[in-house]
Design a protein around this motif. Structure first.
Motif, short mmCIF file in Angstrom:
data_model
loop_
_atom_site.label_atom_id
_atom_site.label_comp_id
_atom_site.label_asym_id
_atom_site.label_seq_id
_atom_site.Cartn_x
_atom_site.Cartn_y
_atom_site.Cartn_z
N PHE A 1 46.15 23.36 45.27
CA PHE A 1 44.88 22.65 45.11
C PHE A 1 43.69 23.61 45.08
N ASP A 2 42.55 23.09 44.62
CA ASP A 2 41.37 23.91 44.39
C ASP A 2 40.93 24.69 45.63
N TRP B 1 38.64 32.90 37.37
CA TRP B 1 38.16 31.53 37.25
C TRP B 1 39.37 30.61 37.11
N VAL B 2 39.34 29.49 37.80
CA VAL B 2 40.40 28.49 37.71
C VAL B 2 39.78 27.16 37.35
N GLY C 1 39.88 33.51 46.64
CA GLY C 1 38.82 34.28 45.99
C GLY C 1 38.49 33.86 44.58
N ALA C 2 39.08 32.77 44.11
CA ALA C 2 38.81 32.30 42.75
C ALA C 2 37.55 31.45 42.70
N LYS C 3 36.96 31.38 41.52
CA LYS C 3 35.84 30.48 41.27
C LYS C 3 36.38 29.26 40.55
N ILE C 4 36.12 28.06 41.09
CA ILE C 4 36.58 26.83 40.47
C ILE C 4 35.54 26.39 39.44
N VAL C 5 35.99 26.20 38.20
CA VAL C 5 35.09 25.86 37.09
C VAL C 5 35.44 24.48 36.55
#
Length: 390
Positions: free
Chosen positions: A46-47, A34-35, A54-58
């Motif tokens: 950047f997001d 999670w980022v 593969g990250a989840k933007i929170v």
């Protein structure tokens, strides 16, 4: 297993704990990353790049902190503007990894222990060949050493290299680097690349060959005491040795156009290397860049975060230089953290093997207790000093 990357809120901090490339490596190992939204914006990651990795933007900060199994940061947990403490936002049993400054600010370790957080302080990674890829203190110091020379070159009212022109020959600048650790060696190499004549001093005689290999002259001072502490760092020396050192280096400082100081002792005020009297003897227009400014400075005239004029000499006390080069500083720091995470996580589960010297040395709190004796001593010393002051 959720690994979370927090957005830094400390003023002036532009680095981020993971970059998209390192996120991709962790995701490939089956870990959920999670980022926090905008975490990498100030370091130009950047997001959308994190999402592609593969990250989840929170966007929900409380959710990110509260559900993370491992939370990665650059700096200390902060008190937020809305009154929330980032330490209290962590769930008990979570792991926090970052530059926690436990010897300088041991109270943070006490808060983390009370919260039941297992905390790893990057500063305490041992200096060993096996831990080299996790040694963020060194990776960030290399950035500081490089940038210090560029700052000095920009402030110096003359050329660094020797030049032969129709108007005559211009002599090269003389640079004196005090401290030949990672920052000092990088400063030496950078100053040499810019064409300066470089001298360097360190109380550890073992670094002489490294200094000379970079094309600098090593200034030696014979001291009748041990000068190397555990982990290869410079050790705080006696007052007599400090006096002897000052006597030897005074003439070199006097003849230098640029002096770069790098000497720091973890958890203590930086040693005084350059007195006001030494500064007064330097040539007008000379420049001092004090990399120990945040710890009180190696120069008596240093003011953290400011440029000071003293008898025609400019003394620069930069703060958090690695943050001024956030792209490469973040890339290196992210690689350091990723390697440490891979040591801590086996088959998608946390494995705290305290028989491992790296895990044992870097872990400052676990199971509701401070487990590092140096941190306990620092906390006791601070508590005693507070009692005296009150």
């Amino acid at each position: 297993m959720k690994i979370a990357v927090a957005k830094e809120i400390e003023v002036g901090e532009r680095r981020v704990a993971l970059v998209p490339d390192t996120v991709a490596r962790l995701v490939k190992k089956g870990l959920e990353v999670w980022v926090e939204a905008g975490a990498g914006d100030r370091s130009f990651f950047f997001d959308d790049a994190y999402e592609a990795a593969g990250a989840k933007i929170v966007s929900d900060t409380a959710k990110l902190w509260g559900e993370a199994d491992i939370l990665l940061k650059v700096g200390l947990p902060q008190e937020r503007e809305d009154g929330r403490s980032e330490v209290d936002m962590l769930k008990p049993g979570a792991i926090l990894i970052g530059f926690l400054n436990p010897l300088g600010e041991p109270a943070i370790a006490q808060k983390l222990a009370q919260r039941g957080v297992t905390a790893f302080s990057i500063e305490l990674i041992p200096r060993s060949s096996r831990a080299q890829s996790m040694d963020a203190l060194s990776s960030q110091a290399s950035v500081a050493g490089y940038k210090a020379v560029l700052i000095a070159a920009a402030a110096l009212p003359k050329y660094f290299p020797m030049l032969t022109t129709a108007a005559g020959t211009i002599a090269p600048a003389k640079v004196f680097v005090m401290g030949a650790g990672v920052a000092g060696l990088q400063a030496i190499a950078t100053a040499r690349r810019l064409g300066a004549v470089v001298e360097a001093f360190d109380i550890r005689p073992a670094v002489k060959e490294e200094v000379q290999s970079l094309g600098a002259k090593f200034v030696e001072v014979q001291l009748n005491e041990e000068t190397v502490a555990a982990g290869g760092y410079a050790k705080e020396i006696s007052e007599a040795s400090k006096q002897r050192t000052q006597e030897v280096v005074t003439e070199h400082i006097k003849q230098s156009d640029v002096v770069i100081t790098t000497a720091q002792v973890p958890g203590k005020k930086a040693p005084l290397l350059v007195t006001a009297e030494m500064v007064a003897q330097m040539k007008p227009g000379s420049v001092i860049v004090d990399l120990a400014a945040e710890q009180g400075g190696n120069c008596a005239c240093t003011e953290p975060g400011k440029d000071v004029q003293w008898h025609g000499v400019t003394i620069i006390g930069p703060i958090n230089l690695p943050s001024s080069m956030p792209v490469h500083a973040s890339q290196m720091y992210a690689k350091n953290l990723t390697t440490l995470v891979q040591l801590l996580v086996k088959d998608s589960a946390i494995d705290l093997n305290f028989a491992d010297d790296i895990i044992d040395a870097a872990c400052i709190t676990h199971g509701g207790e401070i487990r590092n004796q140096r941190v306990k001593d620092a906390l006791a010393s601070n508590t005693q000093q507070s009692a005296i002051n009150s």
